[in-house]
Design a protein around this motif. Structure first.
Motif, PDB file in Angstrom:
ATOM      1  N   ILE A   1     -51.017  22.896 -11.733  1.00 47.96           N
ATOM      2  CA  ILE A   1     -51.412  23.643 -12.926  1.00 47.96           C
ATOM      3  C   ILE A   1     -51.423  25.137 -12.630  1.00 47.96           C
ATOM      4  O   ILE A   1     -51.825  25.573 -11.555  1.00 47.96           O
ATOM      5  N   ILE A   2     -50.953  25.912 -13.579  1.00 45.78           N
ATOM      6  CA  ILE A   2     -50.912  27.356 -13.396  1.00 45.78           C
ATOM      7  C   ILE A   2     -52.187  27.975 -13.957  1.00 45.78           C
ATOM      8  O   ILE A   2     -52.882  27.382 -14.780  1.00 45.78           O
ATOM      9  N   ASN A   3     -52.476  29.175 -13.511  1.00 44.12           N
ATOM     10  CA  ASN A   3     -53.739  29.823 -13.870  1.00 44.12           C
ATOM     11  C   ASN A   3     -53.926  29.932 -15.380  1.00 44.12           C
ATOM     12  O   ASN A   3     -55.027  29.742 -15.897  1.00 44.12           O
ATOM     13  N   SER A   4     -52.860  30.231 -16.094  1.00 42.43           N
ATOM     14  CA  SER A   4     -52.982  30.432 -17.542  1.00 42.43           C
ATOM     15  C   SER A   4     -53.292  29.140 -18.285  1.00 42.43           C
ATOM     16  O   SER A   4     -53.683  29.171 -19.450  1.00 42.43           O
ATOM     17  N   ALA A   5     -53.113  28.004 -17.644  1.00 43.50           N
ATOM     18  CA  ALA A   5     -53.350  26.713 -18.296  1.00 43.50           C
ATOM     19  C   ALA A   5     -54.655  26.057 -17.856  1.00 43.50           C
ATOM     20  O   ALA A   5     -55.030  25.010 -18.407  1.00 43.50           O
ATOM     21  N   ILE A   6     -55.348  26.659 -16.915  1.00 43.10           N
ATOM     22  CA  ILE A   6     -56.522  26.027 -16.324  1.00 43.10           C
ATOM     23  C   ILE A   6     -57.584  25.694 -17.352  1.00 43.10           C
ATOM     24  O   ILE A   6     -58.269  24.679 -17.246  1.00 43.10           O
ATOM     25  N   ARG A   7     -57.746  26.513 -18.367  1.00 45.45           N
ATOM     26  CA  ARG A   7     -58.831  26.303 -19.333  1.00 45.45           C
ATOM     27  C   ARG A   7     -58.456  25.332 -20.452  1.00 45.45           C
ATOM     28  O   ARG A   7     -59.264  25.070 -21.341  1.00 45.45           O
ATOM     29  N   ARG A   8     -57.253  24.792 -20.409  1.00 38.91           N
ATOM     30  CA  ARG A   8     -56.791  23.908 -21.466  1.00 38.91           C
ATOM     31  C   ARG A   8     -56.814  22.468 -20.994  1.00 38.91           C
ATOM     32  O   ARG A   8     -56.075  22.087 -20.071  1.00 38.91           O
ATOM     33  N   PRO A   9     -57.609  21.594 -21.572  1.00 43.47           N
ATOM     34  CA  PRO A   9     -57.733  20.215 -21.075  1.00 43.47           C
ATOM     35  C   PRO A   9     -56.427  19.422 -21.130  1.00 43.47           C
ATOM     36  O   PRO A   9     -56.211  18.538 -20.296  1.00 43.47           O
ATOM     37  N   GLU A  10     -55.561  19.743 -22.064  1.00 42.86           N
ATOM     38  CA  GLU A  10     -54.322  18.969 -22.205  1.00 42.86           C
ATOM     39  C   GLU A  10     -53.360  19.169 -21.040  1.00 42.86           C
ATOM     40  O   GLU A  10     -52.398  18.415 -20.898  1.00 42.86           O
ATOM     41  N   HIS A  11     -53.617  20.163 -20.199  1.00 41.58           N
ATOM     42  CA  HIS A  11     -52.701  20.451 -19.098  1.00 41.58           C
ATOM     43  C   HIS A  11     -53.088  19.754 -17.800  1.00 41.58           C
ATOM     44  O   HIS A  11     -52.360  19.845 -16.822  1.00 41.58           O
ATOM     45  N   TRP A  12     -54.218  19.062 -17.797  1.00 37.79           N
ATOM     46  CA  TRP A  12     -54.682  18.403 -16.569  1.00 37.79           C
ATOM     47  C   TRP A  12     -54.205  16.963 -16.530  1.00 37.79           C
ATOM     48  O   TRP A  12     -54.274  16.232 -17.504  1.00 37.79           O
ATOM     49  N   ASP A  13     -53.765  16.531 -15.352  1.00 33.82           N
ATOM     50  CA  ASP A  13     -53.142  15.213 -15.225  1.00 33.82           C
ATOM     51  C   ASP A  13     -54.134  14.068 -15.036  1.00 33.82           C
ATOM     52  O   ASP A  13     -53.897  12.960 -15.524  1.00 33.82           O
ATOM     53  N   TYR A  14     -55.188  14.292 -14.282  1.00 31.76           N
ATOM     54  CA  TYR A  14     -56.086  13.200 -13.906  1.00 31.76           C
ATOM     55  C   TYR A  14     -57.519  13.523 -14.322  1.00 31.76           C
ATOM     56  O   TYR A  14     -57.977  14.653 -14.166  1.00 31.76           O
ATOM     57  N   TRP A  15     -58.216  12.482 -14.802  1.00 30.69           N
ATOM     58  CA  TRP A  15     -59.585  12.652 -15.306  1.00 30.69           C
ATOM     59  C   TRP A  15     -60.509  11.580 -14.753  1.00 30.69           C
ATOM     60  O   TRP A  15     -60.105  10.424 -14.594  1.00 30.69           O
ATOM     61  N   GLY A  16     -61.746  11.988 -14.508  1.00 28.85           N
ATOM     62  CA  GLY A  16     -62.781  11.040 -14.158  1.00 28.85           C
ATOM     63  C   GLY A  16     -63.445  10.487 -15.409  1.00 28.85           C
ATOM     64  O   GLY A  16     -63.109  10.869 -16.543  1.00 28.85           O
ATOM     65  N   GLN A  17     -64.427   9.617 -15.218  1.00 31.82           N
ATOM     66  CA  GLN A  17     -65.043   8.901 -16.333  1.00 31.82           C
ATOM     67  C   GLN A  17     -66.157   9.685 -17.011  1.00 31.82           C
ATOM     68  O   GLN A  17     -66.560   9.321 -18.097  1.00 31.82           O
ATOM     69  N   GLY A  18     -66.644  10.721 -16.409  1.00 34.10           N
ATOM     70  CA  GLY A  18     -67.692  11.538 -17.023  1.00 34.10           C
ATOM     71  C   GLY A  18     -69.082  11.148 -16.563  1.00 34.10           C
ATOM     72  O   GLY A  18     -69.352   9.984 -16.258  1.00 34.10           O
ATOM     73  N   THR A  19     -69.958  12.139 -16.544  1.00 32.53           N
ATOM     74  CA  THR A  19     -71.359  11.915 -16.224  1.00 32.53           C
ATOM     75  C   THR A  19     -72.196  12.722 -17.215  1.00 32.53           C
ATOM     76  O   THR A  19     -71.886  13.883 -17.498  1.00 32.53           O
ATOM     77  N   LEU A  20     -73.231  12.108 -17.761  1.00 31.03           N
ATOM     78  CA  LEU A  20     -74.017  12.709 -18.828  1.00 31.03           C
ATOM     79  C   LEU A  20     -75.095  13.634 -18.268  1.00 31.03           C
ATOM     80  O   LEU A  20     -75.886  13.230 -17.409  1.00 31.03           O
ATOM     81  N   VAL A  21     -75.119  14.842 -18.790  1.00 30.80           N
ATOM     82  CA  VAL A  21     -76.164  15.812 -18.472  1.00 30.80           C
ATOM     83  C   VAL A  21     -76.942  16.091 -19.756  1.00 30.80           C
ATOM     84  O   VAL A  21     -76.354  16.481 -20.770  1.00 30.80           O
ATOM     85  N   THR A  22     -78.241  15.880 -19.695  1.00 28.74           N
ATOM     86  CA  THR A  22     -79.108  16.145 -20.844  1.00 28.74           C
ATOM     87  C   THR A  22     -80.174  17.143 -20.433  1.00 28.74           C
ATOM     88  O   THR A  22     -80.913  16.908 -19.473  1.00 28.74           O
ATOM     89  N   VAL A  23     -80.234  18.252 -21.163  1.00 25.13           N
ATOM     90  CA  VAL A  23     -81.205  19.301 -20.872  1.00 25.13           C
ATOM     91  C   VAL A  23     -82.190  19.362 -22.032  1.00 25.13           C
ATOM     92  O   VAL A  23     -81.808  19.650 -23.169  1.00 25.13           O
ATOM     93  N   SER A  24     -83.446  19.092 -21.736  1.00 27.78           N
ATOM     94  CA  SER A  24     -84.473  19.091 -22.772  1.00 27.78           C
ATOM     95  C   SER A  24     -85.131  20.474 -22.872  1.00 27.78           C
ATOM     96  O   SER A  24     -85.275  21.181 -21.877  1.00 27.78           O
ATOM     97  N   SER A  25     -85.543  20.809 -24.073  1.00 24.65           N
ATOM     98  CA  SER A  25     -86.160  22.134 -24.292  1.00 24.65           C
ATOM     99  C   SER A  25     -87.669  22.094 -24.098  1.00 24.65           C
ATOM    100  O   SER A  25     -88.268  21.052 -23.951  1.00 24.65           O
TER     101      SER A  25
END
Length: 125
Positions: free
Chosen positions: A101-125
Motif C-alpha cells: 500500500i502506498i502512503n496516499s492510500a493508507i487512510r482508505r479502508p478499500e485499499h487494504w488486503d487483509y483484515w482481522g475480526q475486530g475487537t470492541l472498545v467501549t468508553v463510558s462517560s
C-alpha cells in the motif's frame, strides 16, 4: 494472512487500553499494518498505521497525541496504545495488513488486503 485482534473492553473516559493484533504471515516485517474503527451506524475510519520499512507511524487527527502504534516483528504483532480515551472512541477496532500500500492510500479502508475480526472498545462517560 490471518489477523487476530484482541485487547478491547470497557473503560471509563480518561482511561487506557492496549490493543494487539497478531498476524500469521511468515514475512510479517514486510507488511504495513494499520488500525481502523467503526462505530455503530458509521463508516469504517482510519485510526493509525505503521510502515514496514522504517516503522513510520501515521495517525488520524482525532487520535494524534493520545494513541500510539508500534510493532514487534519478532512476535508478528502490532500494538495500539490508547490513552485519554473519550466516549467518541467507542467502536469496533479492526487491524489490517498490506504489503504494497502506498502512503496516499493508507487512510482508505478499500485499499487494504487483509483484515482481522475486530475487537470492541467501549468508553463510558
Amino acid at each position: 494472512v490471518q489477523l487476530q485482534a484482541s485487547g478491547g473492553g470497557l473503560v471509563q473516559a480518561g482511561g487506557s487500553l492496549r490493543l494487539s493484533c497478531t498476524a500469521s504471515a511468515d514475512s510479517f516485517r514486510s507488511y504495513v499494518m494499520s488500525w481502523f474503527r467503526q462505530a455503530p451506524g458509521k463508516e469504517r475510519e482510519f485510526v493509525s498505521a505503521i510502515k514496514s520499512s522504517d516503522s513510520r507511524p501515521f495517525y488520524a487527527d482525532a487520535v494524534r497525541g493520545r494513541f500510539s502504534i508500534s510493532r514487534d516483528n519478532a512476535k508478528n504483532t502490532v500494538f495500539l496504545q490508547m490513552n485519554s480515551l473519550k466516549p467518541e472512541d467507542t467502536a469496533v477496532y479492526y487491524c489490517a495488513a498490506d504489503r504494497q500500500i502506498i502512503n496516499s492510500a493508507i487512510r482508505r479502508p478499500e485499499h487494504w488486503d487483509y483484515w482481522g475480526q475486530g475487537t470492541l472498545v467501549t468508553v463510558s462517560s
